[in-house]
Design an enzyme around this catalytic site. Structure first.
Site, PDB file in Angstrom:
ATOM      1  N   ARG A  78     -23.747  85.067 -16.761  1.00  0.00           N
ATOM      2  CA  ARG A  78     -24.475  84.562 -15.584  1.00  0.00           C
ATOM      3  C   ARG A  78     -25.954  85.006 -15.571  1.00  0.00           C
ATOM      4  O   ARG A  78     -26.843  84.234 -15.234  1.00  0.00           O
ATOM      5  CB  ARG A  78     -23.765  85.103 -14.329  1.00  0.00           C
ATOM      6  CG  ARG A  78     -24.515  84.966 -13.015  1.00  0.00           C
ATOM      7  CD  ARG A  78     -23.674  85.578 -11.887  1.00  0.00           C
ATOM      8  NE  ARG A  78     -24.407  85.748 -10.651  1.00  0.00           N
ATOM      9  CZ  ARG A  78     -24.470  84.834  -9.678  1.00  0.00           C
ATOM     10  NH1 ARG A  78     -23.845  83.693  -9.802  1.00  0.00           N
ATOM     11  NH2 ARG A  78     -25.122  85.075  -8.566  1.00  0.00           N
ATOM     12  N   GLU A  80     -25.801  73.275  -4.963  1.00  0.00           N
ATOM     13  CA  GLU A  80     -24.655  73.658  -5.802  1.00  0.00           C
ATOM     14  C   GLU A  80     -23.967  72.349  -6.158  1.00  0.00           C
ATOM     15  O   GLU A  80     -23.403  71.690  -5.288  1.00  0.00           O
ATOM     16  CB  GLU A  80     -23.678  74.541  -5.018  1.00  0.00           C
ATOM     17  CG  GLU A  80     -24.244  75.868  -4.544  1.00  0.00           C
ATOM     18  CD  GLU A  80     -24.185  76.970  -5.578  1.00  0.00           C
ATOM     19  OE1 GLU A  80     -23.710  76.714  -6.715  1.00  0.00           O
ATOM     20  OE2 GLU A  80     -24.612  78.082  -5.260  1.00  0.00           O
TER      21      GLU A  80
HETATM   22  O1  0X9 Z   1     -25.227  83.368  -5.270  1.00  0.00           O
HETATM   23  C1  0X9 Z   1     -26.110  82.603  -5.676  1.00  0.00           C
HETATM   24  O2  0X9 Z   1     -27.147  82.988  -6.207  1.00  0.00           O
HETATM   25  C2  0X9 Z   1     -25.911  81.084  -5.511  1.00  0.00           C
HETATM   26  N1  0X9 Z   1     -24.537  80.717  -5.758  1.00  0.00           N
HETATM   27  S1  0X9 Z   1     -23.956  80.721  -7.294  1.00  0.00           S
HETATM   28  O3  0X9 Z   1     -22.542  80.517  -7.223  1.00  0.00           O
HETATM   29  N2  0X9 Z   1     -24.568  79.492  -8.080  1.00  0.00           N
HETATM   30  O4  0X9 Z   1     -24.332  81.948  -7.921  1.00  0.00           O
HETATM   31  C3  0X9 Z   1     -26.312  80.691  -4.108  1.00  0.00           C
HETATM   32  C4  0X9 Z   1     -27.774  80.796  -3.854  1.00  0.00           C
HETATM   33  C5  0X9 Z   1     -28.162  80.499  -2.431  1.00  0.00           C
HETATM   34  N3  0X9 Z   1     -29.502  80.924  -2.167  1.00  0.00           N
HETATM   35  C6  0X9 Z   1     -29.868  82.244  -2.124  1.00  0.00           C
HETATM   36  N4  0X9 Z   1     -29.030  83.191  -2.296  1.00  0.00           N
HETATM   37  N5  0X9 Z   1     -31.112  82.512  -1.869  1.00  0.00           N
HETATM   38 ZN    ZN Z   2     -25.936  79.820  -9.562  1.00  0.00          ZN
END
Ligand code: 0X9
Ligand code: ZN
Length: 428
Positions: free
Chosen positions: A236, A380
């Site tokens: 990731r 997403e």
């Molecule tokens: O957790 C995250 O960074 C994002 N989801 S993921 O499952 N693709 O990892 C959501 C991001 C939403 N925005 C922020 N956290 N600022």
């Molecule tokens: Zn992500």
């Protein structure tokens, strides 16, 4: 009869037949706090990869958890779940086959109707594609080097400028901040192809590109993306090495200066949501932040593309505060989700990040918003877990068209709003 029997025995002994355990994707729903704790333990102690939520700290009662379980730990993990009566189902019994489908290059297969844009591409192919795009469209596309990654790979932005209108503003789209979310870079490629092919033909994209330039960063995290192709499909973060622990990777979407490293991020370099040593400690996030700081009067609209879970999110994710233009952002995402439902019969949730998924500070969307880019979104894309990060190539076109219609709907609204504002402002 004897021949049939021999054939039956032979079929069951074939290598790769279903008696052999393969990597699995499990959907698990803990019902009590005790089950939550066991699951947190399973996802950290055993060789597994937590898909949803992104970190064990977000696991809670009555909420589905998606866990990638490699073949060698699958028996132990399933036994543990059964021993503690934890509800679970197998979403995919053969994830290896899905990975193979995603990495297979069908371009030489004449029976494959899939175009370049309906397949996933490794990093070298994407660099090569960018070169070709600028060579084929020299007056419309420029290549901008905005920095380099921690392993010194170039970070290239494509600037699409299809019209000479002098008052043009711009939108920014970044893809691939999280390495394993392969549909995201696929979307950036899709968007460029759509813009270049349908400018002058499709009314909406023509109107948008007449009023806005587009800055596109197809792979924000090239080191991580390359690593998912060569070594670990489930990676990731980026690939920088932490001096203190020796663990690798910072979650680039926790590394921006927006309530940095508060609840929803971790200061442990060995976790999936490690925020880094300090805000913008990573060359990838620093390059993006520098570029946007230098173009903040021009860029009005920001998109960051992720997967999976089908959501259209906007600030804030770094706190429970409501954005000052919350109503506008909510209305724009509502309209975009409605279009997706109408045209593609698929449901997307929408809302402020912290209330729709979880508190997640240090994200690029919140940081861009605080910089002054008041229309800032994180999408997403597909799906909701059946394939998760291993979305088959045959789904790329629908996933990208859905996201495209959402980007277009929002861009049109932003152009409309800022034009009204320009009309209202006094002229001297
Ligand atoms: O957790 C995250 O960074 C994002 N989801 S993921 O499952 N693709 O990892 C959501 C991001 C939403 N925005 C922020 N956290 N600022
Ligand atoms: Zn992500």
């Amino acid at each position: 009869m004897k021949t049939l029997l021999i054939l039956f025995v032979f079929m069951n002994l074939r290598p790769g037949h279903c008696t052999e355990t393969r990597d699995q994707i499990l959907s698990i729903t803990p019902k009590t706090q005790e089950q939550v704790d066991i699951l947190k333990n399973v996802s950290t102690q055993y060789e597994t990869s937590l898909w949803q939520p992104a970190s064990p700290q977000y696991i809670k009662e009555e909420t589905q958890v998606h866990l990638y379980v490699p073949a060698n730990s699958s028996e132990t993990v399933v036994d543990l779940l059964e021993k503690h009566n934890i509800t679970h189902e197998v979403l995919q019994a053969n994830a290896n086959e899905l990975i193979e489908m995603q990495t297979r290059n069908d371009s030489t297969d004449p029976r494959s109707g899939a175009t370049f844009y309906e397949r996933y591409h490794d990093l070298n192919d994407i660099y090569y594609w960018m070169e070709r795009i600028i060579q084929d469209n020299p007056s419309k596309v420029k290549l901008i080097l905005i920095g380099s990654s921690s392993e010194k790979r170039p970070l290239y932005v494509l600037k699409l400028s299809l019209n000479d209108n002098p008052d043009k503003k711009a939108m920014w789209i970044d893809c691939g901040i999280h390495a394993r979310e392969w549909i995201s870079p696929a979307f950036c490629l899709w968007f460029v192809q759509h813009s270049l092919s349908f400018y002058g033909q499709n009314q909406d994209i023509t109107y948008i590109l007449n009023n806005m330039d587009v800055y596109i960063l197809p792979v924000l995290n090239p080191d991580g993306y390359d690593y998912t192709w060569t070594t670990n499909r489930m990676w990731r973060k980026n690939r920088s090495v932490s001096k203190s622990s020796g663990c690798i990777g910072v979650d680039l979407n926790r590394n921006f200066d927006a309530n940095w490293c508060t609840e929803g991020a971790s200061n442990d370099p060995c976790t999936e949501i490690y925020c880094g040593e300090f805000p913008e400690s990573e060359p990838e996030s620093q390059a993006v932040a520098d570029f946007l700081r230098n173009h903040k009067d021009e860029v009005q609209l920001y998109f960051s593309i992720h997967s999976y879970s089908q959501m259209l999110l906007f600030p804030y994710s770094c706190s429970m505060d409501e954005a000052e233009n919350h109503k506008d952002l909510l209305e724009m995402t509502r309209e975009a989700a409605q279009k997706i439902r109408r045209y593609y019969r698929n449901t997307y949730k929408y809302g402020a990040g912290s209330k729709t998924i979880y508190l997640a500070p240090g994200g690029s969307d919140d940081w861009a918003y605080n910089l002054g880019i008041k229309y800032s979104f994180t999408f997403e894309l597909q799906d909701v877990g059946q394939y998760g990060f291993l979305l088959p190539p045959s789904h790329i076109s629908k996933a990208c068209n859905e996201a495209l219609i959402a980007v277009k709907t929002i861009a049109l609204r932003v152009i409309e709003k800022t034009r009204d504002l320009a009309r209202q402002s006094p002229t001297f």
